[in-house]
Design a protein around this motif. Sequence first.
Motif, PDB file in Angstrom:
ATOM      1  N   SER A   1      -6.608  -0.591   5.762  1.00  0.00           N
ATOM      2  CA  SER A   1      -7.067  -0.393   4.399  1.00  0.00           C
ATOM      3  C   SER A   1      -6.394  -1.392   3.472  1.00  0.00           C
ATOM      4  N   MET A   2      -6.969  -1.546   2.287  1.00  0.00           N
ATOM      5  CA  MET A   2      -6.386  -2.465   1.298  1.00  0.00           C
ATOM      6  C   MET A   2      -4.967  -2.039   0.968  1.00  0.00           C
ATOM      7  N   ASN A   3      -4.741  -0.730   0.892  1.00  0.00           N
ATOM      8  CA  ASN A   3      -3.432  -0.234   0.489  1.00  0.00           C
ATOM      9  C   ASN A   3      -2.354  -0.536   1.513  1.00  0.00           C
ATOM     10  N   MET A   4      -2.640  -0.290   2.773  1.00  0.00           N
ATOM     11  CA  MET A   4      -1.657  -0.568   3.816  1.00  0.00           C
ATOM     12  C   MET A   4      -1.389  -2.061   3.909  1.00  0.00           C
ATOM     13  N   ASN A   5      -2.419  -2.858   3.759  1.00  0.00           N
ATOM     14  CA  ASN A   5      -2.256  -4.300   3.823  1.00  0.00           C
ATOM     15  C   ASN A   5      -1.371  -4.791   2.678  1.00  0.00           C
ATOM     16  N   ALA A   6      -1.597  -4.267   1.479  1.00  0.00           N
ATOM     17  CA  ALA A   6      -0.772  -4.666   0.332  1.00  0.00           C
ATOM     18  C   ALA A   6       0.681  -4.291   0.560  1.00  0.00           C
ATOM     19  N   ALA A   7       0.904  -3.109   1.098  1.00  0.00           N
ATOM     20  CA  ALA A   7       2.282  -2.666   1.348  1.00  0.00           C
ATOM     21  C   ALA A   7       2.964  -3.560   2.368  1.00  0.00           C
ATOM     22  N   ALA A   8       2.264  -3.887   3.440  1.00  0.00           N
ATOM     23  CA  ALA A   8       2.854  -4.733   4.487  1.00  0.00           C
ATOM     24  C   ALA A   8       3.177  -6.120   3.953  1.00  0.00           C
ATOM     25  N   LYS A   9       2.267  -6.712   3.230  1.00  0.00           N
ATOM     26  CA  LYS A   9       2.491  -8.057   2.696  1.00  0.00           C
ATOM     27  C   LYS A   9       3.599  -8.034   1.646  1.00  0.00           C
ATOM     28  N   HIS A  10       3.667  -6.959   0.863  1.00  0.00           N
ATOM     29  CA  HIS A  10       4.721  -6.834  -0.143  1.00  0.00           C
ATOM     30  C   HIS A  10       6.086  -6.790   0.526  1.00  0.00           C
ATOM     31  N   GLN A  29     -14.610   5.496  -8.955  1.00  0.00           N
ATOM     32  CA  GLN A  29     -13.413   5.731  -9.768  1.00  0.00           C
ATOM     33  C   GLN A  29     -12.266   6.244  -8.905  1.00  0.00           C
ATOM     34  N   SER A  30     -12.573   7.063  -7.894  1.00  0.00           N
ATOM     35  CA  SER A  30     -11.522   7.604  -7.021  1.00  0.00           C
ATOM     36  C   SER A  30     -10.795   6.483  -6.278  1.00  0.00           C
ATOM     37  N   GLN A  31     -11.508   5.432  -5.899  1.00  0.00           N
ATOM     38  CA  GLN A  31     -10.883   4.297  -5.224  1.00  0.00           C
ATOM     39  C   GLN A  31     -10.014   3.491  -6.187  1.00  0.00           C
ATOM     40  N   ILE A  32     -10.455   3.371  -7.415  1.00  0.00           N
ATOM     41  CA  ILE A  32      -9.671   2.660  -8.423  1.00  0.00           C
ATOM     42  C   ILE A  32      -8.369   3.403  -8.678  1.00  0.00           C
ATOM     43  N   ILE A  33      -8.461   4.708  -8.834  1.00  0.00           N
ATOM     44  CA  ILE A  33      -7.264   5.526  -9.065  1.00  0.00           C
ATOM     45  C   ILE A  33      -6.320   5.430  -7.872  1.00  0.00           C
ATOM     46  N   MET A  34      -6.870   5.488  -6.652  1.00  0.00           N
ATOM     47  CA  MET A  34      -6.026   5.397  -5.464  1.00  0.00           C
ATOM     48  C   MET A  34      -5.323   4.039  -5.398  1.00  0.00           C
ATOM     49  N   ALA A  35      -6.040   2.961  -5.690  1.00  0.00           N
ATOM     50  CA  ALA A  35      -5.427   1.627  -5.657  1.00  0.00           C
ATOM     51  C   ALA A  35      -4.299   1.525  -6.684  1.00  0.00           C
ATOM     52  N   ARG A  36      -4.519   2.051  -7.868  1.00  0.00           N
ATOM     53  CA  ARG A  36      -3.478   2.034  -8.900  1.00  0.00           C
ATOM     54  C   ARG A  36      -2.252   2.835  -8.466  1.00  0.00           C
ATOM     55  N   THR A  37      -2.502   3.990  -7.892  1.00  0.00           N
ATOM     56  CA  THR A  37      -1.414   4.857  -7.454  1.00  0.00           C
ATOM     57  C   THR A  37      -0.598   4.203  -6.349  1.00  0.00           C
ATOM     58  N   VAL A  38      -1.267   3.637  -5.369  1.00  0.00           N
ATOM     59  CA  VAL A  38      -0.562   2.998  -4.255  1.00  0.00           C
ATOM     60  C   VAL A  38       0.229   1.795  -4.753  1.00  0.00           C
ATOM     61  N   ALA A  39      -0.378   0.980  -5.601  1.00  0.00           N
ATOM     62  CA  ALA A  39       0.335  -0.197  -6.128  1.00  0.00           C
ATOM     63  C   ALA A  39       1.593   0.224  -6.872  1.00  0.00           C
ATOM     64  N   GLU A  40       1.470   1.257  -7.681  1.00  0.00           N
ATOM     65  CA  GLU A  40       2.629   1.736  -8.424  1.00  0.00           C
ATOM     66  C   GLU A  40       3.684   2.309  -7.478  1.00  0.00           C
ATOM     67  N   THR A  41       3.246   3.048  -6.476  1.00  0.00           N
ATOM     68  CA  THR A  41       4.170   3.675  -5.529  1.00  0.00           C
ATOM     69  C   THR A  41       4.968   2.648  -4.737  1.00  0.00           C
ATOM     70  N   ILE A  42       4.300   1.587  -4.293  1.00  0.00           N
ATOM     71  CA  ILE A  42       5.013   0.586  -3.486  1.00  0.00           C
ATOM     72  C   ILE A  42       5.645  -0.501  -4.354  1.00  0.00           C
ATOM     73  N   GLU A  48      -6.691  -6.001 -12.185  1.00  0.00           N
ATOM     74  CA  GLU A  48      -8.073  -5.573 -12.007  1.00  0.00           C
ATOM     75  C   GLU A  48      -8.961  -6.621 -12.650  1.00  0.00           C
ATOM     76  N   VAL A  49      -9.921  -7.118 -11.882  1.00  0.00           N
ATOM     77  CA  VAL A  49     -10.806  -8.159 -12.381  1.00  0.00           C
ATOM     78  C   VAL A  49     -12.257  -7.734 -12.178  1.00  0.00           C
ATOM     79  N   PRO A  50     -13.102  -8.023 -13.153  1.00  0.00           N
ATOM     80  CA  PRO A  50     -14.513  -7.664 -12.992  1.00  0.00           C
ATOM     81  C   PRO A  50     -15.200  -8.597 -11.996  1.00  0.00           C
ATOM     82  N   THR A  51     -16.107  -8.034 -11.233  1.00  0.00           N
ATOM     83  CA  THR A  51     -16.934  -8.837 -10.336  1.00  0.00           C
ATOM     84  C   THR A  51     -18.385  -8.716 -10.800  1.00  0.00           C
TER      85      THR A  51
END
Length: 132
Positions: A1-10, A29-42, A48-51
């Motif tokens: 997942s994006m979250n685990m990958n970010a943690a490993a690279k960090h 929105q649930s994915q956005i909240i999860m990404a924010r939470t994981v980033a803050e936690t690690i 966040e950029v618009p596509t």
Amino acid sequence: SMNMNAAAKHNQHQGSVQAVLGISPAVPQSQIIMARTVAETIGIPLSEVPTTEGSDETYQRNDGYACFVCKTHLYSTLETVANTVMTQLEQKHLKEGTHPQNHPVILYNGTNADDTQDPTRLGLIAASIFRV
């Protein structure tokens, strides 16, 4: 997942990792909240950029290529972010009179390992085009 990958690279490259989340109506929105939470936690910075895949006619048709188009827009946006960061770092080093370390920007995604063996995963084809 994006979250685990970010943690490993960090953990590997502390201080030089930036998580970037593409934001569009296609991202729940649930994915956005999860990404924010994981980033803050690690403890990793998250931008966040618009596509713009929603404005692409191929994406709108949703005739089997929407994933490819979506990822193409995402990776193009990430390339722009990476280039901006590199330019800012170069300007900072020029201003400070220091020599930058030549560390290329490397883009990672959060793909499941077994998906890499599936040649029909159009998002992975887009990733290979952008060397993600």
